[in-house]
Design a protein around this motif. Structure first.
Motif, PDB file in Angstrom:
ATOM      1  N   SER A  66      57.574  42.671  42.351  1.00 34.46           N
ATOM      2  CA  SER A  66      56.942  42.382  43.635  1.00 34.46           C
ATOM      3  C   SER A  66      57.302  40.954  44.037  1.00 34.46           C
ATOM      4  O   SER A  66      58.031  40.258  43.322  1.00 34.46           O
ATOM      5  N   SER A  67      56.746  40.517  45.146  1.00 31.93           N
ATOM      6  CA  SER A  67      57.024  39.158  45.623  1.00 31.93           C
ATOM      7  C   SER A  67      56.441  38.092  44.694  1.00 31.93           C
ATOM      8  O   SER A  67      56.786  36.918  44.802  1.00 31.93           O
ATOM      9  N   LYS A  68      55.587  38.491  43.762  1.00 28.98           N
ATOM     10  CA  LYS A  68      54.986  37.544  42.817  1.00 28.98           C
ATOM     11  C   LYS A  68      55.731  37.478  41.482  1.00 28.98           C
ATOM     12  O   LYS A  68      55.413  36.640  40.643  1.00 28.98           O
ATOM     13  N   THR A  69      56.713  38.340  41.295  1.00 25.71           N
ATOM     14  CA  THR A  69      57.438  38.402  40.025  1.00 25.71           C
ATOM     15  C   THR A  69      58.275  37.146  39.814  1.00 25.71           C
ATOM     16  O   THR A  69      58.992  36.700  40.710  1.00 25.71           O
ATOM     17  N   LYS A  70      58.175  36.605  38.599  1.00 25.62           N
ATOM     18  CA  LYS A  70      58.987  35.450  38.214  1.00 25.62           C
ATOM     19  C   LYS A  70      60.121  35.927  37.325  1.00 25.62           C
ATOM     20  O   LYS A  70      59.904  36.699  36.397  1.00 25.62           O
ATOM     21  N   THR A 127      61.253  32.832  41.612  1.00 28.73           N
ATOM     22  CA  THR A 127      60.246  33.825  41.963  1.00 28.73           C
ATOM     23  C   THR A 127      60.802  34.678  43.097  1.00 28.73           C
ATOM     24  O   THR A 127      61.521  34.171  43.960  1.00 28.73           O
ATOM     25  N   ASP A 165      59.673  35.539  45.779  1.00 28.36           N
ATOM     26  CA  ASP A 165      58.769  35.323  46.896  1.00 28.36           C
ATOM     27  C   ASP A 165      59.380  35.621  48.261  1.00 28.36           C
ATOM     28  O   ASP A 165      58.685  35.594  49.272  1.00 28.36           O
ATOM     29  N   PHE A 166      60.650  35.917  48.320  1.00 23.67           N
ATOM     30  CA  PHE A 166      61.298  36.308  49.568  1.00 23.67           C
ATOM     31  C   PHE A 166      61.077  37.793  49.875  1.00 23.67           C
ATOM     32  O   PHE A 166      61.341  38.253  50.982  1.00 23.67           O
ATOM     33  N   GLU A 177      58.856  41.254  50.605  1.00 21.32           N
ATOM     34  CA  GLU A 177      57.669  41.478  51.434  1.00 21.32           C
ATOM     35  C   GLU A 177      56.435  41.623  50.549  1.00 21.32           C
ATOM     36  O   GLU A 177      56.406  42.474  49.662  1.00 21.32           O
ATOM     37  N   PRO A 178      55.417  40.786  50.789  1.00 27.71           N
ATOM     38  CA  PRO A 178      54.189  40.861  49.978  1.00 27.71           C
ATOM     39  C   PRO A 178      53.535  42.245  50.073  1.00 27.71           C
ATOM     40  O   PRO A 178      53.554  42.883  51.124  1.00 27.71           O
TER      41      PRO A 178
END
Length: 132
Positions: free
Chosen positions: A97-101, A59, A61-62, A64-65
């Motif tokens: 985005s930070s949520k992309t897998k 993911t 997740d690193f 920036e949200p």
């Protein structure tokens, strides 16, 4: 010269890093690393595998949200193989985005490179989400 499009990553990638994240690794088998360009919100990710094909799953997740990034993925083509078709690749571009897998297939002795550049308003209008 036949593959100048793939060298765009080399032109874009930073040489000085703010931070590094080791996403996945097994010594002697595979590694995936994300690095943030110094003084920037841009990230660059690279993955490589041994003689075994595998899928890198992680993911973003690193990042920036709340921000969107233009992801340019340089990956092994479906028919890539280090012995029979070593230069087969594909390039995909889209918003993440930070949520992309991510689920990126790596061919035998293959790998991938991924640039993540903060999206401009024009990018947000012209690009679709990257699904990979």
């Amino acid at each position: 010269e036949k593959h100048l499009d793939a060298f765009q990553f080399i032109k874009d990638v930073a040489v000085d890093w703010e931070q590094s994240k080791y996403i996945e690794a097994e010594p002697g088998d595979y590694i995936t690393i994300a690095r943030q360009a110094k003084g920037s919100s841009n990230w660059f990710v690279g993955g490589i595998t041994d003689e075994n094909a595998r899928t890198s799953q992680f993911t973003l997740d690193f990042l920036e949200p709340g921000k969107l990034y233009v992801a340019t993925l340089y990956a092994d083509a479906k028919d890539a193989d280090y012995q029979s078709n070593p230069t087969a690749y594909q390039i995909h571009k889209g918003l993440v985005s930070s949520k992309t897998k991510m689920n990126i297939r790596m061919a035998r002795s293959g790998g991938f490179a991924l640039s993540l550049i903060e999206a401009t308003p024009a990018d947000k209008k012209s690009l679709k989400k990257l699904k990979y």
